[in-house]
Design an enzyme around this catalytic site. Structure first.
Site, mmCIF file in Angstrom:
data_model
loop_
_atom_site.group_PDB
_atom_site.id
_atom_site.type_symbol
_atom_site.label_atom_id
_atom_site.label_comp_id
_atom_site.label_asym_id
_atom_site.label_seq_id
_atom_site.Cartn_x
_atom_site.Cartn_y
_atom_site.Cartn_z
ATOM 1 N N ASP A 74 0.777 -1.400 -0.084
ATOM 2 C CA ASP A 74 -0.016 -0.050 0.109
ATOM 3 C C ASP A 74 0.933 1.405 0.034
ATOM 4 O OD1 ASP A 74 -2.321 1.675 0.347
ATOM 5 O OD2 ASP A 74 -3.116 0.581 2.142
ATOM 6 N N ASP A 115 -10.864 1.783 -2.550
ATOM 7 C CA ASP A 115 -11.493 1.661 -1.285
ATOM 8 C C ASP A 115 -13.023 1.590 -1.309
ATOM 9 O OD1 ASP A 115 -9.133 1.058 -0.163
ATOM 10 O OD2 ASP A 115 -8.926 3.220 0.625
#
Ligand code: DGJ
Length: 687
Positions: free
Chosen positions: A455, A523
């Protein structure tokens, strides 16, 4: 068979791909001039083409050259902009020759007539693709310090020239966190239009590609010129539409306005690839061209089925305990999940987003015995084990930052702006990448970790490197450092698979896909919003790389309620995962989910490895004799695409027969069922 030809009499070079040609000519001054990018041509036809006259008579803004520089009557977007140590700028070309290697690569060598600047234009073509890869190497040919550095104010990989038509339309994406890859189509203004990221990552706000058509292309018909940059840092693509008759140009490369890089005597700089494809058959065919190219020439393991993943993020957030993860793992395994990924919150003092990044050891209170017991349990349940990491970041509240406050991007006398309470580690520094590689290598080796979710949750600010004489190179070298760590890690652990992520789809690009296996594209896990995000992602990137989770209803981000099969069906259009809080799913929901996972496994080879056709509120995939349609919306006849007229298909579930000719015209009769947000998966086999 050679795909590249040279006509010595006219100095014309012709590159051929299976369905297209690209031609250029070295002019009398030594500059490479563009001739053609489009339908196939013979060498004879290419030699007969005139060069654009932008340099010689009309002084058009776009001169039709293969590399745009300052110098002489050139007024277009300079793709290579240099300043020499004495303040002089620009280039006057001298052609030094070219090489054709393996019949598929062309390297054109140029140098400045006076200053110590050397340049090689690289082109590569493939037997199985119409994509042409282009990049540039810039060299400082000086040997002595007195030559001084050459400053590169802009150094693009390539300029693509597209014939001017009466209409010129650009297709691209815009986006934001939880709303990535929103497709936009707009008439090009008579102006320079720059698409860019100044964030240090390719970004949520626009993906680094641009398609151009004459305003008449549809999903299934028409000429499309598409260009894609293989780079994960800041970038810039400038389109230039000239009203005086020059070609429409698209210049692109790494970096953004105002950032420069110096090359010292003896040093060279190679840009990333800015690839292009001319295709006929509309945006759908353009996308399939990119999907095939990415599978055959970019992805490390294109032929491996992507596993059904469970990811704990939406279920447990930062509250990661062995007990909670075990409960989720039990249920995930029972559903048929193949890989269990523990997301953020397992390490250091990471019980919220304010602390812990940089301290990559299991949280001592939650995991007093380390990760071993959890990993063993997940393996006993028959799943692979994956772990979330964010190696480029640190929280000021971390042991790492307390030890190495100088490792982050920063500038003297400037605040260190925190975003999500974190700072960016300078991966252009070798000591930082060495540290990152060592802990990652140790972590992966200790538990034979199968999968990392890598990430990266914030943009660069105060991007300085105090003490370095050319600190701005960090804008390039940070990304190169990330690539180098991932490449080294994969080399040391050939079984390791990696998912690229940057706060969702903030770094979804070909640079990352060359070294990762799939991408977390947003997301936002709301199935309705996902349709649009996935549609934009699919313009360039193939389904097998698109991680898509089924999460809870109401969706935690949007509050929208959707039925379980609908959530599954939308996620099944890519690499299926589950990210809901399974501990709250009822037994009937779990039973239905188990069946849906099994259904996905039955269509996975077609979805992940087949050719993809985007239809109205549906996606169609075809591989060998199998055809899968995932549809939503309402009952209707859905015309399919890409079938051979004489074929006959049988519905695997109902046994109904369908003539391809009817499927193409009248369409596949869809019975989606009733209720809120009906959807279905239809499986057909060719007889
Ligand atoms: C952003 C990612 O996109 C999410 O999936 C999750 O991993 C969080 N970061 C964790 O902090």
């Amino acid at each position: 068979m050679s795909r590249i030809f040279f006509d010595a009499a006219s100095h014309t070079l012709l590159l051929t791909t299976p369905a297209t040609s690209y031609a250029l000519r070295i002019d009398a001054e030594g500059a490479p001039r563009h001739l053609h990018w489009g339908a196939p041509l013979t060498v004879e036809q290419a030699t007969a083409l005139p060069t654009y006259d932008g340099l010689t008579s009309s002084f058009a803004s776009t001169s039709g050259e293969e590399i745009n520089v300052e110098g002489g009557p050139r007024f277009g977007v300079p793709s290579l902009l240099v300043r020499y140590a004495n303040g002089a700028r620009g280039v006057e070309w001298h052609y030094e020759g070219h090489e054709i290697t393996d019949g598929s690569e062309l390297h054109i060598h140029l140098r400045d007539q006076h200053y110590p600047l050397g340049c090689t234009l690289h082109y590569a073509v493939h037997d199985d693709s119409d994509i042409i890869e282009r990049s540039l190497t810039v060299r400082h040919l000086g040997t002595a310090d007195e030559d001084g550095p050459i400053e590169m104010l802009r150094c693009d990989a390539a300029v693509w020239s597209i014939p001017s038509r009466s209409g010129t339309r650009m297709t691209h994406t815009v986006g934001q966190w939880t709303g990535e890859t929103q497709l936009r189509r707009t008439e090009a203004p008579y102006a320079e239009t720059t698409f860019t990221s100044r964030r240090g990552v390719s970004g949520h706000f626009g993906n680094p590609w641009l398609m151009v058509d004459a305003g008449d292309a549809t999903e299934t018909h028409g000429d499309v010129w598409s260009t894609v940059l293989a780079w994960s840092g800041s970038w810039r693509i400038t389109a230039h539409r000239d009203h005086t008759g020059g070609p429409f140009t698209v210049a692109g490369g790494g970096g953004h306005d105002g950032i420069s890089r110096r090359i010292q005597p003896g040093e060279s700089h190679r840009t990333p690839v800015f690839a292009g494809q001319f295709s006929q058959g509309g945006f759908g065919a353009a996308s399939r061209g990119w999907h095939a190219y990415i599978a055959n020439h970019v992805l490390p393991h294109p032929d491996e089925p992507r596993p059904v993943i469970y990811n704990s993020w939406e279920a447990t957030g930062w509250h990661v305990t062995p007990h909670g993860q075990r409960a989720l793992a039990d249920r995930a395994a029972d559903l048929g999940v193949e890989l269990f990924v523990v997301d953020d919150g397992w390490f250091g003092q990471r019980t919220n987003d304010r602390a812990g990044l940089g301290d990559w050891h299991p949280n001592p209170e939650h995991f007093p015995d380390g990760l071993g017991p959890l990993v063993d349990l997940v393996r006993r349940l028959g799943m692979g084990f994956g772990l979330w990491v964010e190696p480029e970041m640190t929280n000021p509240d971390s042991d790492l930052y307390r030890r190495h406050p100088d490792w982050v991007l920063h500038m003297p006398h400037r605040r260190r702006t925190e975003l999500r309470h974190q700072l960016v580690l300078n991966f252009a520094r070798e000591d930082v990448t060495e540290w990152a590689y060592k802990w990652l290598d140790r972590l992966v080796a200790q538990h034979t970790i199968d999968y990392l979710k890598w990430d990266m949750n914030r943009a660069f600010t105060e991007a300085g490197w105090p003490g370095h004489p050319d600190g701005e190179r960090l804008w390039t070298d940070h990304t190169r450092g990330v690539y180098a760590v991932i490449d080294r890690l994969r080399h040391a652990h050939p079984g390791l698979r990696i998912e690229g992520c940057a706060g969702g789809g903030g770094r979804a690009d070909l640079g990352m896909l060359a070294r990762t296996d799939q991408t977390w594209i947003s997301d936002n896990t709301d199935a309705v919003d996902r349709i649009t995000i996935q549609h934009g992602y699919s313009q360039i990137y193939p389904a097998r790389t698109m991680s898509a989770w089924v999460t809870d209803s109401p969706n935690p981000h949007t509050g929208r309620t959707t039925p379980l099969p609908y959530r599954f069906h939308i996620a099944m259009t890519g690499a299926l995962g589950i990210g809901g809080d399974l501990s709250h799913w009822s037994q009937p929901e779990l039973d239905e989910a188990r069946e849906l996972v099994a259904l996905y496994k039955s269509i996975r080879p077609v979805v992940q490895f087949g050719r993809q056709y985007r239809l109205e509120d549906a996606v169609q995939y075809m591989a060998d004799d199998r055809l899968v349609v995932i549809a939503w919306g309402h009952d209707r006849d859905l015309p399919l695409n890409g079938l051979s007229l004489d074929d006959v298909y049988v519905d695997e579930l109902t046994g109904a027969e369908h003539h391809a000719a009817n499927l193409l015209t009248r369409g596949l009769p869809l019975h989606l069922g009733g209720g809120d947000r009906p959807s279905a998966v239809v499986r057909l086999t060719k007889q």
